[in-house]
Design a protein around this motif. Structure first.
Motif, PDB file in Angstrom:
ATOM      1  N   LEU A 405      31.378  31.827  43.538  1.00 28.82           N
ATOM      2  CA  LEU A 405      32.131  31.112  42.511  1.00 28.82           C
ATOM      3  C   LEU A 405      33.583  31.599  42.474  1.00 28.82           C
ATOM      4  O   LEU A 405      34.519  30.802  42.307  1.00 28.82           O
ATOM      5  N   MET A 406      33.775  32.917  42.653  1.00 32.96           N
ATOM      6  CA  MET A 406      35.125  33.477  42.665  1.00 32.96           C
ATOM      7  C   MET A 406      35.939  32.893  43.824  1.00 32.96           C
ATOM      8  O   MET A 406      37.090  32.480  43.634  1.00 32.96           O
ATOM      9  N   PHE A 407      35.337  32.821  44.996  1.00 34.67           N
ATOM     10  CA  PHE A 407      36.069  32.300  46.147  1.00 34.67           C
ATOM     11  C   PHE A 407      36.296  30.785  46.032  1.00 34.67           C
ATOM     12  O   PHE A 407      37.348  30.274  46.422  1.00 34.67           O
ATOM     13  N   TRP A 408      35.299  30.078  45.495  1.00 30.88           N
ATOM     14  CA  TRP A 408      35.457  28.633  45.311  1.00 30.88           C
ATOM     15  C   TRP A 408      36.602  28.333  44.347  1.00 30.88           C
ATOM     16  O   TRP A 408      37.440  27.470  44.623  1.00 30.88           O
ATOM     17  N   ALA A 409      36.627  29.059  43.228  1.00 33.67           N
ATOM     18  CA  ALA A 409      37.697  28.838  42.240  1.00 33.67           C
ATOM     19  C   ALA A 409      39.054  29.198  42.834  1.00 33.67           C
ATOM     20  O   ALA A 409      40.055  28.513  42.598  1.00 33.67           O
ATOM     21  N   THR A 410      39.070  30.293  43.609  1.00 26.87           N
ATOM     22  CA  THR A 410      40.332  30.717  44.224  1.00 26.87           C
ATOM     23  C   THR A 410      40.880  29.631  45.146  1.00 26.87           C
ATOM     24  O   THR A 410      42.081  29.340  45.134  1.00 26.87           O
ATOM     25  N   VAL A 456      55.402  31.777  50.633  1.00 27.72           N
ATOM     26  CA  VAL A 456      54.362  32.707  50.205  1.00 27.72           C
ATOM     27  C   VAL A 456      54.105  32.613  48.707  1.00 27.72           C
ATOM     28  O   VAL A 456      52.970  32.743  48.243  1.00 27.72           O
ATOM     29  N   ILE A 457      55.148  32.361  47.928  1.00 24.66           N
ATOM     30  CA  ILE A 457      55.010  32.375  46.471  1.00 24.66           C
ATOM     31  C   ILE A 457      54.097  31.246  45.983  1.00 24.66           C
ATOM     32  O   ILE A 457      53.535  31.319  44.894  1.00 24.66           O
ATOM     33  N   VAL A 458      53.925  30.202  46.796  1.00 20.82           N
ATOM     34  CA  VAL A 458      53.056  29.094  46.389  1.00 20.82           C
ATOM     35  C   VAL A 458      51.603  29.540  46.236  1.00 20.82           C
ATOM     36  O   VAL A 458      50.807  28.859  45.587  1.00 20.82           O
ATOM     37  N   PHE A 459      51.249  30.684  46.820  1.00 23.45           N
ATOM     38  CA  PHE A 459      49.871  31.157  46.748  1.00 23.45           C
ATOM     39  C   PHE A 459      49.614  32.050  45.529  1.00 23.45           C
ATOM     40  O   PHE A 459      48.532  32.602  45.382  1.00 23.45           O
ATOM     41  N   LEU A 460      50.614  32.192  44.653  1.00 18.98           N
ATOM     42  CA  LEU A 460      50.455  33.006  43.447  1.00 18.98           C
ATOM     43  C   LEU A 460      49.269  32.565  42.597  1.00 18.98           C
ATOM     44  O   LEU A 460      48.496  33.414  42.129  1.00 18.98           O
ATOM     45  N   PRO A 461      49.037  31.267  42.349  1.00 23.25           N
ATOM     46  CA  PRO A 461      47.879  30.869  41.531  1.00 23.25           C
ATOM     47  C   PRO A 461      46.551  31.326  42.117  1.00 23.25           C
ATOM     48  O   PRO A 461      45.655  31.748  41.375  1.00 23.25           O
ATOM     49  N   ASN A 462      46.403  31.242  43.440  1.00 20.86           N
ATOM     50  CA  ASN A 462      45.149  31.673  44.066  1.00 20.86           C
ATOM     51  C   ASN A 462      44.872  33.142  43.799  1.00 20.86           C
ATOM     52  O   ASN A 462      43.747  33.547  43.483  1.00 20.86           O
ATOM     53  N   LEU A 464      46.102  34.973  41.317  1.00 19.63           N
ATOM     54  CA  LEU A 464      45.842  35.208  39.893  1.00 19.63           C
ATOM     55  C   LEU A 464      44.403  34.859  39.535  1.00 19.63           C
ATOM     56  O   LEU A 464      43.772  35.555  38.728  1.00 19.63           O
ATOM     57  N   ILE A 465      43.859  33.798  40.113  1.00 15.22           N
ATOM     58  CA  ILE A 465      42.463  33.421  39.847  1.00 15.22           C
ATOM     59  C   ILE A 465      41.527  34.517  40.344  1.00 15.22           C
ATOM     60  O   ILE A 465      40.558  34.896  39.671  1.00 15.22           O
ATOM     61  N   LEU A 466      41.804  35.037  41.532  1.00 16.89           N
ATOM     62  CA  LEU A 466      40.979  36.125  42.070  1.00 16.89           C
ATOM     63  C   LEU A 466      41.005  37.327  41.139  1.00 16.89           C
ATOM     64  O   LEU A 466      39.963  37.910  40.812  1.00 16.89           O
ATOM     65  N   TYR A 467      42.201  37.714  40.673  1.00 18.98           N
ATOM     66  CA  TYR A 467      42.318  38.859  39.783  1.00 18.98           C
ATOM     67  C   TYR A 467      41.657  38.599  38.434  1.00 18.98           C
ATOM     68  O   TYR A 467      41.149  39.529  37.796  1.00 18.98           O
ATOM     69  N   ALA A 468      41.659  37.360  37.979  1.00 19.89           N
ATOM     70  CA  ALA A 468      40.999  37.035  36.710  1.00 19.89           C
ATOM     71  C   ALA A 468      39.506  37.315  36.814  1.00 19.89           C
ATOM     72  O   ALA A 468      38.896  37.872  35.881  1.00 19.89           O
ATOM     73  N   PHE A 469      38.894  36.939  37.942  1.00 14.19           N
ATOM     74  CA  PHE A 469      37.473  37.208  38.139  1.00 14.19           C
ATOM     75  C   PHE A 469      37.192  38.709  38.202  1.00 14.19           C
ATOM     76  O   PHE A 469      36.251  39.211  37.573  1.00 14.19           O
ATOM     77  N   ILE A 470      37.993  39.430  38.980  1.00 11.33           N
ATOM     78  CA  ILE A 470      37.795  40.874  39.103  1.00 11.33           C
ATOM     79  C   ILE A 470      37.985  41.553  37.754  1.00 11.33           C
ATOM     80  O   ILE A 470      37.217  42.439  37.365  1.00 11.33           O
ATOM     81  N   SER A 471      39.010  41.138  37.012  1.00  7.16           N
ATOM     82  CA  SER A 471      39.278  41.707  35.690  1.00  7.16           C
ATOM     83  C   SER A 471      38.099  41.464  34.759  1.00  7.16           C
ATOM     84  O   SER A 471      37.697  42.350  33.997  1.00  7.16           O
ATOM     85  N   PHE A 472      37.528  40.250  34.806  1.00 12.52           N
ATOM     86  CA  PHE A 472      36.393  39.937  33.941  1.00 12.52           C
ATOM     87  C   PHE A 472      35.200  40.828  34.271  1.00 12.52           C
ATOM     88  O   PHE A 472      34.526  41.350  33.374  1.00 12.52           O
ATOM     89  N   MET A 473      34.929  41.022  35.556  1.00 11.56           N
ATOM     90  CA  MET A 473      33.800  41.873  35.950  1.00 11.56           C
ATOM     91  C   MET A 473      34.006  43.309  35.497  1.00 11.56           C
ATOM     92  O   MET A 473      33.069  43.989  35.075  1.00 11.56           O
ATOM     93  N   GLU A 474      35.243  43.791  35.581  1.00  7.88           N
ATOM     94  CA  GLU A 474      35.539  45.163  35.173  1.00  7.88           C
ATOM     95  C   GLU A 474      35.451  45.317  33.660  1.00  7.88           C
ATOM     96  O   GLU A 474      34.816  46.239  33.140  1.00  7.88           O
ATOM     97  N   ASP A 475      36.100  44.417  32.926  1.00  8.77           N
ATOM     98  CA  ASP A 475      36.187  44.545  31.474  1.00  8.77           C
ATOM     99  C   ASP A 475      34.850  44.318  30.782  1.00  8.77           C
ATOM    100  O   ASP A 475      34.584  44.884  29.723  1.00  8.77           O
ATOM    101  N   SER A 476      34.012  43.473  31.365  1.00  7.12           N
ATOM    102  CA  SER A 476      32.732  43.152  30.728  1.00  7.12           C
ATOM    103  C   SER A 476      31.692  44.247  30.919  1.00  7.12           C
ATOM    104  O   SER A 476      30.728  44.333  30.154  1.00  7.12           O
ATOM    105  N   GLY A 477      31.864  45.076  31.929  1.00 10.59           N
ATOM    106  CA  GLY A 477      30.868  46.106  32.232  1.00 10.59           C
ATOM    107  C   GLY A 477      29.973  45.728  33.397  1.00 10.59           C
ATOM    108  O   GLY A 477      29.115  46.516  33.816  1.00 10.59           O
ATOM    109  N   TYR A 478      30.167  44.522  33.957  1.00  7.18           N
ATOM    110  CA  TYR A 478      29.310  44.078  35.060  1.00  7.18           C
ATOM    111  C   TYR A 478      29.562  44.866  36.333  1.00  7.18           C
ATOM    112  O   TYR A 478      28.649  45.073  37.139  1.00  7.18           O
ATOM    113  N   MET A 479      30.794  45.343  36.525  1.00  9.18           N
ATOM    114  CA  MET A 479      31.130  46.064  37.749  1.00  9.18           C
ATOM    115  C   MET A 479      30.259  47.310  37.912  1.00  9.18           C
ATOM    116  O   MET A 479      29.832  47.637  39.022  1.00  9.18           O
ATOM    117  N   ALA A 480      29.993  48.006  36.810  1.00  4.41           N
ATOM    118  CA  ALA A 480      29.140  49.195  36.879  1.00  4.41           C
ATOM    119  C   ALA A 480      27.725  48.808  37.296  1.00  4.41           C
ATOM    120  O   ALA A 480      27.043  49.560  38.011  1.00  4.41           O
TER     121      ALA A 480
END
Length: 814
Positions: A405-410, A456-462, A464-480
């Motif tokens: 899902l992370m890669f699809w959204a990205t 290169v800057i055109v890929f900024l949204p991609n 940011l979406i990737l980091y949003a997923f990683i941030s969610f996994m870290e902040d929620s506790g799922y990463m552990a």
């Protein structure tokens, strides 16, 4: 300036007493207080101790003790007094922005991993450090400042640690910082919903006898569970004031800062030094060591004797290292060994186990009198969620689904804002092109800067979406939990379960991921994790994947993404097995990791983390990528050739070798322009470099322009795309570049890429040598340049082999 810095005959005025406990109390009773003049008289014959004149009498201090007293010159003190008279009566604030020395409070944030230290640091200092709901986010000390009620707070966010032992790099770092920097006030951040575990570190800080405040963080979780804590009573029992806080909202922060000032000014009524009573057998050993320490006048006052005695009984390696330099160490060692023998003989266990049990017993007793537990809704929710995400049947499919899902959204969702940015960059390029005169400057701005950075800057949204997923996994506790379900698999690979967290972080950027390996206690597992991390595809490679998969595999973008990331992980696993078998010994370190309760990430924290990454990416655009783009453009532009510089015979032969359709579709002037452009690129400095490397990459059908882009990737992987843009279209239009890479060249008669070579190129980019920043991080974290060289050579060799294999297999299905 410190008192030990004075020369004979010089005078200073005391502004602050550092140190702790008995030392601080003793020197203050002798008259070393703020505002008092002190004159240095002379050094002893061996330069230590030092004689001072204070209040018409003479006193001697050792250099180590004098170093713990801050002073300023008499002139500075006069200016300070004058400054205090000029206060704005209306608002009570100082007119001058400078802060007097005695109004500067150095604060260290200390606490367990995942206790909210970094959230508190961000609120107080205004910084934007990443906050994650798992251990090891803070991989080094971060500092910030703020002004409050006439004081300047210098705040340091130390790595999370469960104790003050030399068991892990974090613990060692915190212990050394507290010893060497001697902060004025320690803010011990504890989780309100998990006091028993968190207060063990508090008990060790109490042994240190330092000025301290406890921030009872995440107080809302305690309230949510309908638990009640008499925190004021608990603070009096510990001799440390306790202030409830909610760091992520800022609730209670002002009260915390007020309490810090009270403790610093010795005005807080709850502050007192206590001894956590241990078993008689332990106390006997501690007392003997303390008495022996006090005899040695050379022992540094930076740690309390009781703390050193307890740690010496525990055989802490860092304390052993500190004390070994003192002449009486062998006597202390003899006392320690005798005490430990008695403890083991009479109590049937070693000192470590007994001391830990006694401290937890003290904590349980204190909480029994002050804490009434209620319903644990958070704990119940965590159990329900863990029933699925850590289940042997559902755990792995859920994880793989989240990754897909992370890669699809990205790839898919990111394509829409990507088009908007691309349109803006194209509009900007067109406007500048219309308004500028032809020449090198126009070429530099349009082809070098906008063509490179804009591509290169055109890929900024991609990203940011990737980091949003990683941030969610870290902040929620799922990463552990991911580390938990992957531990057995990781162990079979020769790694530690905690290694998976840095590997997942590598999806964002390999540099912080490599730094985060400090959470791994095992040295061998940590080194292996560092060496295989570059195989995890970082966000800098996303522009390349988006460009080529969009051009050649538009219907299968998410699958291409997923396949590349899986290939990187597989290569990392195989490499780990090889390193464990032939280089490093077997890892027997146990898997001990906190599984924090699940928390719903706040939108503010997620957006702040995304903005932080966006800012870093934009800074990268304006820094290394801009410089690299200009450099690549210059290499492709010089030496510069015009039509008259090219032999007529060459032009005629080149036109005769063009495909018939090219000759038919262009007039003679257009054909000459095509020849000039191709001649310019192939005979430029960049062209010669690319042609030198081309034979090595020819088996994968990579042309010299492709080779140039790969070499440029050593600066940053995004530069691969900008280099392709400069060489193939000389424009920032990513859609035009994608089209150009798939279409037959009017000069050569074949396309720069086909599906097989595009796939092989993505595999090569995935695996070959990492960027300079990553190599630097590897050298820094391993402490050896040899590991950096290994990664460059080994990764490039693996990239060539697998790229060749993929190309040969793909060409069969072309």
């Amino acid at each position: 300036m410190r008192l030990s810095d004075l020369n004979p005959g010089e005078t200073g005025v005391i502004t602050k007493i550092l140190g702790h406990g008995a030392f601080r109390k003793r020197v203050m009773e002798m008259g070393f207080v703020k505002g008092r003049e002190v004159t240095m008289i002379l050094n002893a014959p061996l330069q230590d101790p030092i004689k001072f004149r204070l209040m018409d009498y003479e006193v001697s201090l050792r250099k180590s003790e004098a170093h713990l007293i801050e002073i300023i010159s008499y002139d500075e003190w006069e200016r300070h007094l004058e400054h205090e008279l000029h206060i704005d009566v209306e608002n009570g604030e100082e007119n001058n922005h400078s802060v007097p020395h005695d109004k500067i409070i150095n604060i260290a944030l200390v606490g367990n991993p995942n206790c909210g230290k970094t959230s508190l640091f961000n609120i107080v200092s205004g910084a934007h450090e990443h906050v994650g709901n798992y251990a090891g986010v803070t991989v080094g000390a971060k500092s910030g400042t703020m002004k409050y009620k006439g004081y300047q707070f210098n705040i340091v966010d130390l790595p999370g640690t469960y104790s003050l032992s030399a068991y892990s790099p974090e613990e060692l770092y915190v212990m050394r910082y507290l010893r060497e920097e001697t902060p004025d006030v320690i803010v011990n951040v504890v989780v309100a919903s998990n006091l028993e575990r968190n207060l063990y570190l508090t008990s060790e800080l109490i042994d240190m006898n330092r000025s301290m405040v406890i921030a009872l963080n995440m107080y809302d979780e305690l309230e949510k569970n309908k638990s009640t804590l008499e925190y004021k009573q608990l603070g009096k029992m510990l001799g440390v004031p306790i202030v409830p806080t909610k760091a992520y909202t800022g609730w209670g922060i002002d009260n915390l800062l007020d309490t810090i000032i009270e403790v610093y000014e010795l005005r807080n009524p709850d502050t007192r030094h206590i001894h956590i009573k241990l078993r008689t057998e332990i106390e006997d050993g501690v007392r003997q060591l303390v008495d022996s320490f006090k005899i040695d006048s050379t022992l540094s006052p930076k740690f309390s004797p009781r703390y050193l005695a307890i740690k010496m009984l525990e055989k802490d390696p860092e304390v052993e290292r500190i004390l070994k330099d003192y002449p009486n160490y062998h006597e202390w060692e003899r006392i320690r060994n005798r005490a430990n023998e008695k403890i083991e003989r009479e109590l049937g266990d070693d000192a470590n186990a007994i001391i830990a049990a006694e401290k937890y017993g003290f904590i349980q007793g204190a909480l029994a009198e002050t804490l009434q537990n209620g319903k644990t809704e958070t704990e119940n929710s965590t159990k329900i969620i863990d029933t699925f995400v850590t289940n042997k049947l559902f755990g792995f499919p859920i994880f793989l689904l989240i990754m897909w899902l992370m890669f699809w959204a990205t790839f898919q969702i990111g394509s829409y804002p990507m088009e908007w940015i691309e349109m803006f960059v194209g509009w900007l390029s067109g406007k500048l092109g219309e308004s500028m005169a032809d020449g090198p400057l126009k070429d530099l701005i349009l082809d070098g800067i906008i063509g490179g950075v804009g591509g290169v800057i055109v890929f900024l949204p991609n990203i940011l979406i990737l980091y949003a997923f990683i941030s969610f996994m870290e902040d929620s506790g799922y990463m552990a939990r991911v580390a938990f379900i992957m531990d057995k698999l990781m162990h079979k690979m020769g790694l530690h379960g905690k290694s998976f967290i840095p590997l997942v972080m590598g999806f964002g950027c390999n540099v912080p991921a490599i730094m985060s390996t400090r959470i791994i206690e095992s040295q061998s597992s940590r080194l292996i994790t560092i060496l295989i991390n570059p195989f995890v595809s970082c966000s800098a490679r996303i522009p390349i994947y988006v460009l080529l998969s969009g051009a050649f595999f538009p219907k299968y973008g998410a699958w291409i993404f997923t396949g590349l990331y899986i290939l990187g992980v597989v290569v990392a696993v195989v490499t780990a097995k090889i390193l464990r078998k032939f280089w490093f010994k077997r890892d027997e370190t146990p898997f001990v990791m906190e599984l924090p309760p699940y928390r719903i990430p706040t939108a503010k924290a997620t957006v702040r983390n995304m903005w932080s990454k966006a800012k870093q990416y934009l800074q990268k655009m304006g820094g290394i990528i801009l410089i690299a783009s200009i450099f690549i453009w210059a290499l492709s532009y010089f030496p510069h050739f015009n039509l008259e510089d090219i032999p007529q015979q060459y032009i005629s032969e080149a036109i005769s070798e063009m495909p018939p359709e090219t000759v038919a579709n262009h007039d003679s002037d257009e054909l000459r322009e095509l020849v000039v452009n191709e001649y310019q690129q192939s005979n430029s400095i960049l062209g010669h470099i690319g042609k030198f490397v081309e034979p090595v990459m020819q088996p994968m059908d990579f042309g010299w322009k492709t080779c140039c882009s790969l070499l440029a990737g050593c600066a940053a992987k995004e530069v691969v795309v900008s280099t392709l843009g400069v060489l193939y279209v000389g424009d920032d239009d990513t859609e035009l570049l994608a089209d150009r890479l798939t279409k037959t060249s009017e000069i050569t008669g074949h396309a720069p890429f086909n599906a097989a070579s595009a796939l092989a190129f993505m595999v090569f980019v995935l695996l070959y040598f990492p960027c300079i920043a990553t190599v630097t991080a590897i050298v820094k974290e391993t402490g050896s340049w040899k590991y950096g060289v290994f990664v460059i050579l080994y990764n490039t060799m693996i990239a060539w082999i697998l790229s060749f294999v993929v190309y040969r297999i793909a060409i069969l299905f072309a």
